[in-house]
Design a protein around this motif. Structure first.
Motif, short mmCIF file in Angstrom:
data_model
loop_
_atom_site.label_atom_id
_atom_site.label_comp_id
_atom_site.label_asym_id
_atom_site.label_seq_id
_atom_site.Cartn_x
_atom_site.Cartn_y
_atom_site.Cartn_z
N UNK A 142 0.82 -1.15 -0.04
CA UNK A 142 0.07 -0.24 -0.07
C UNK A 142 0.78 1.16 0.14
N UNK A 143 0.11 2.47 -0.19
CA UNK A 143 1.00 3.66 -0.09
C UNK A 143 0.08 4.74 -0.35
N UNK A 144 0.70 5.92 -0.41
CA UNK A 144 0.44 7.11 -0.74
C UNK A 144 1.02 8.10 -1.76
N UNK A 145 0.37 8.85 -2.97
CA UNK A 145 1.22 9.54 -3.55
C UNK A 145 1.37 10.68 -3.08
N UNK A 146 2.77 11.17 -2.99
CA UNK A 146 3.19 12.39 -2.29
C UNK A 146 3.14 13.41 -3.28
N UNK A 147 3.66 13.28 -4.50
CA UNK A 147 3.79 14.33 -5.32
C UNK A 147 3.53 13.69 -6.88
N UNK A 148 2.82 14.55 -7.80
CA UNK A 148 2.62 14.12 -9.16
C UNK A 148 1.23 13.08 -9.22
N UNK A 149 1.40 12.28 -10.05
CA UNK A 149 0.05 11.29 -10.39
C UNK A 149 0.74 10.18 -10.73
N UNK A 150 -0.15 9.14 -10.66
CA UNK A 150 0.23 7.66 -11.05
C UNK A 150 -0.97 6.98 -11.49
N UNK A 151 -0.57 6.02 -12.48
CA UNK A 151 -1.59 5.05 -12.79
C UNK A 151 -1.16 3.78 -12.27
N UNK A 152 -1.96 3.20 -11.38
CA UNK A 152 -1.91 1.86 -10.96
C UNK A 152 -2.96 0.83 -11.41
N UNK A 153 -2.41 -0.21 -12.11
CA UNK A 153 -3.31 -1.10 -12.53
C UNK A 153 -3.32 -2.27 -11.60
N UNK A 154 -4.37 -2.80 -11.03
CA UNK A 154 -4.54 -3.94 -9.93
C UNK A 154 -5.59 -4.83 -10.43
N UNK A 155 -5.18 -6.31 -10.99
CA UNK A 155 -5.93 -7.04 -11.43
C UNK A 155 -6.79 -6.71 -12.69
N UNK A 156 -6.10 -5.97 -13.55
CA UNK A 156 -6.87 -5.43 -14.79
C UNK A 156 -7.64 -4.12 -14.55
N UNK A 157 -7.90 -3.56 -13.47
CA UNK A 157 -8.57 -2.79 -13.17
C UNK A 157 -7.58 -1.15 -13.21
#
Length: 196
Positions: A142-157
């Motif tokens: 787990x975690x938290x985005x501290x700066x910027x933006x991220x795409x995270x794909x989990x099990x296809x979602x």
């Protein structure tokens, strides 16, 4: 000059082998048992422990897996005071792993050899990603985005995460991630058990 470098490498191999031997003996394991669990010959494991043979990354991971330790636990700490060595890590003590072409740098914020979880700051350069293929492993993260933006794909979602958004998932689910911003993205990322 070459002989001096060879001597330094030999000394490093001996110290490293000694760390492996100490970890094995501390767990009350025989050479045979660790070799069998790692899929290695007793002779090769013995040579590694005596500093005669320098293990490949594959062999090293197999040995660590058989011992139930992380690779970094076999290396000495870098001079942290005894009063803080278990609980505090200063910025200058962090291990840093640069994954080069992937555009990812991982800074380790915890001593994984002393814990069942691992805390990292993942720094994604513009265009940085974990790769096209999703991957999985045992554990949770787990975690938290501290700066910027991220795409995270989990099990296809697909999840688009902005600064302040957090996440948590079972690591057995296929996952991958990439930087969505034009600048650097920083993510405080926690995994259990330690992966690196």
């Amino acid at each position: 000059m070459a002989s001096t470098e060879d001597e330094a490498a030999s000394e490093h191999d001996r110290a490293f082998g000694s760390s492996i031997r100490e970890a094995r003996l501390a767990r009350g394991l025989s050479l045979q048992r660790v070799a069998d669990a790692a899929g290695l010959s007793v002779g090769l494991l013995s040579q590694v422990e005596r500093g005669i043979s320098s293990p490949s990354v594959r062999v090293l991971r197999a040995i660590c897996g058989a011992l139930g330790v992380t690779v970094q636990s076999l290396f000495g700490e870098d001079g942290a005071p005894l009063s803080e060595s278990r609980h505090v890590m200063r910025p200058y003590q962090r291990r840093r792993l640069d994954l080069g072409a992937k555009g990812i740098v991982k800074e380790f914020l915890s001593r994984s050899d002393l814990s069942t979880l691992q805390i990292m700051e993942i720094i994604l350069a513009p265009g940085g990603s974990s790769g096209e293929e999703a991957y999985n492993h045992i554990g949770e993260e787990g975690g938290v985005v501290v700066e910027g933006a991220m795409e995270l794909v989990i099990d296809g979602t697909v999840h688009r995460l902005m600064q302040g958004d957090s996440f948590a998932f079972e690591s057995a689910l296929p996952h991958k991630f990439r930087n969505l911003s034009e600048g650097v993205t920083r993510v405080l990322w926690i995994t259990t058990p330690p992966v690196w």
